[in-house]
Design an enzyme around this catalytic site. Structure first.
Site, PDB file in Angstrom:
ATOM      1  CG  ASN A  41      19.247 -46.111   5.026  1.00 56.18           C
ATOM      2  OD1 ASN A  41      19.729 -47.039   5.666  1.00 56.18           O
ATOM      3  ND2 ASN A  41      19.469 -44.846   5.334  1.00 56.18           N
TER       4      ASN A  41
ATOM      5  CG  HIS B 298      25.698 -44.503  11.815  1.00 58.58           C
ATOM      6  ND1 HIS B 298      25.787 -44.577  13.195  1.00 58.58           N
ATOM      7  CD2 HIS B 298      24.738 -45.398  11.473  1.00 58.58           C
ATOM      8  CE1 HIS B 298      24.914 -45.453  13.650  1.00 58.58           C
ATOM      9  NE2 HIS B 298      24.259 -45.960  12.625  1.00 58.58           N
TER      10      HIS B 298
ATOM     11  NE  ARG C 109      23.551 -51.922  17.293  1.00 60.21           N
ATOM     12  CZ  ARG C 109      23.652 -51.203  16.182  1.00 60.21           C
ATOM     13  NH1 ARG C 109      24.795 -51.126  15.540  1.00 60.21           N
ATOM     14  NH2 ARG C 109      22.604 -50.566  15.692  1.00 60.21           N
TER      15      ARG C 109
END
Length: 394
Positions: free
Chosen positions: A7, A179, A237
């Protein structure tokens, strides 16, 4: 079957070696703060825990470190890479091409690469993980599990932008959401806990942050859109921003489009507000009186609170909110900021329960709270392994 889960996040690599279908975890670990001199490396087995701090400049170095630990003659858990039957990769953006888990071939890799511009902090790291894994675990099946898949249940009213129709029909410009593996896992765990298909808002808070409105187990809206850059304030971000700011920076401040993109994705968010991208550092500085850090934490929570309000309207009610991921599970301060002055929504936080750290699902609301407040540790690695196993069995 031994399945290695990789991941690769924007600044981290989580990994887990599992035996399926028994769900036995042979080892697990994480490398975080990738790109910094103080990257943390962990490697855990049932009898050993190794922790190191060292520079990990990029994901390729990080993945090679993971492979070396797995194969270590003294503390490793495999003697040969041939023991691993499959490697499951979390891939953030599947665009309109992928809505299911797939075996990876050159065509799949090419499409993942085409989506770099839509997920510039993630898809490159995901593809790097695939390329390195193909070299190291050459006899294993390489499988991609896409973060966008869970959000495919969104209705058109939620995923369509108010732009000319041809941009959707011809160019696939729409809300995809991200997600998804985490939102799927924690929402299912929350539904088990609540013993009903409830109206739930899941709040995934890490270096990247997103929320999802989930009704009867299906996603009906989510904060990230065409790319994983909008919605909440994140580590680097900016989240939601007036698009006019982009054109102002280009036309009036003489930035190039690439420079603007870099600023909004890699130099903004909590980093732009405070000079720090890791929430642990920001909370520490805030406690010392750093005003920028204090304000950034309030801004972060304020954006989450506004989204809870809008999603409660979309769901026409609210049974539970769910905190998950690195920040959601571990930052009692953020949870407190989010849940303060939310009594209109029936949210009352138990301050003592909020301080508890645990690997188990837990309620942190007061007995009088109409809305449940849950902390559900996410397990994207298990969810990926499960999907990989079922794909190969079918």
């Amino acid at each position: 079957m031994k399945i290695l889960i990789i991941n690769s996040g924007s600044s981290s690599i989580k990994y887990q070696l599992m035996v399926m279908p028994t769900n036995e975890v042979i080892c697990s670990g994480m490398i975080d703060r990738i790109g910094l001199e103080t990257s943390n490396v962990t490697f855990k087995t049932s009898s050993n825990t190794i922790e190191e701090t060292l520079p990990i400049p990029n994901h390729k170095v990080g993945l090679q470190k993971v492979a070396n630990m797995l194969l270590d003659a003294e503390k490793g858990v495999i003697k040969s890479t041939s023991e691993i039957g499959a490697v499951g990769h979390r891939v953030v953006h599947g665009g309109s091409d992928f809505s299911d888990t797939v075996k990876i071939d050159e065509n799949v890799k090419a499409k993942i690469k085409q989506l770099f511009e839509l997920a510039p902090l993630h898809n490159p790291a995901n593809l790097e993980g695939i390329n390195v894994a193909e070299e190291i675990f050459s006899s294993a099946e390489q499988i991609a599990v896409f973060d966008t898949a869970f959000h495919q249940t969104m209705p058109e009213v939620a995923y369509k932008y108010a732009i000319p129709n041809y941009l959707l029909t011809e160019n696939k410009v729409r809300v995809y959401g991200f997600h998804g593996t985490s939102h799927k896992y924690v929402s299912e765990k929350a539904i088990e806990n609540l013993k009903s298909n409830s109206k739930i808002i899941t709040i995934h808070l890490g270096n990247g942050c997103s929320m999802a409105a989930i009704k009867d187990g299906k996603c009906i809206d989510t904060t990230m859109g065409f790319s994983p850059s909008n919605g909440l304030i994140m580590g680097t971000r900016c989240g939601d921003i007036d698009q006019s700011v982009v054109f102002y920076m280009i036309k009036n401040l003489d930035y190039t489009p690439d420079e603007v993109n870099s600023i909004l994705l890699k130099q903004s968010g909590m980093l732009g507000l405070t000079g720090y991208s890791d929430l642990r550092d920001i909370e520490s500085e805030a406690e010392k009186g750093n005003k920028d850090c204090q304000l950034a934490l309030f801004m972060n929570a304020y954006r989450i609170k506004k989204t809870i309000g809008s999603y409660t309207a979309a769901l026409n009610g609210l049974d539970a909110i769910v905190f998950t991921a690195g920040i959601g599970e571990n930052s009692s301060h953020i949870r407190k900021l989010v849940c303060t002055d939310m009594d209109y929504f029936g949210i009352e936080l138990d301050q003592e329960k909020n301080q508890i750290r645990s690997k188990e699902i837990r309620e942190i609301n007061t007995p009088n709270s109409r809305t449940k407040v849950l902390v559900v540790p996410t397990d994207e690695e298990y969810e990926i392994a499960n999907q990989v196993y079922h794909l190969l069995q079918n």
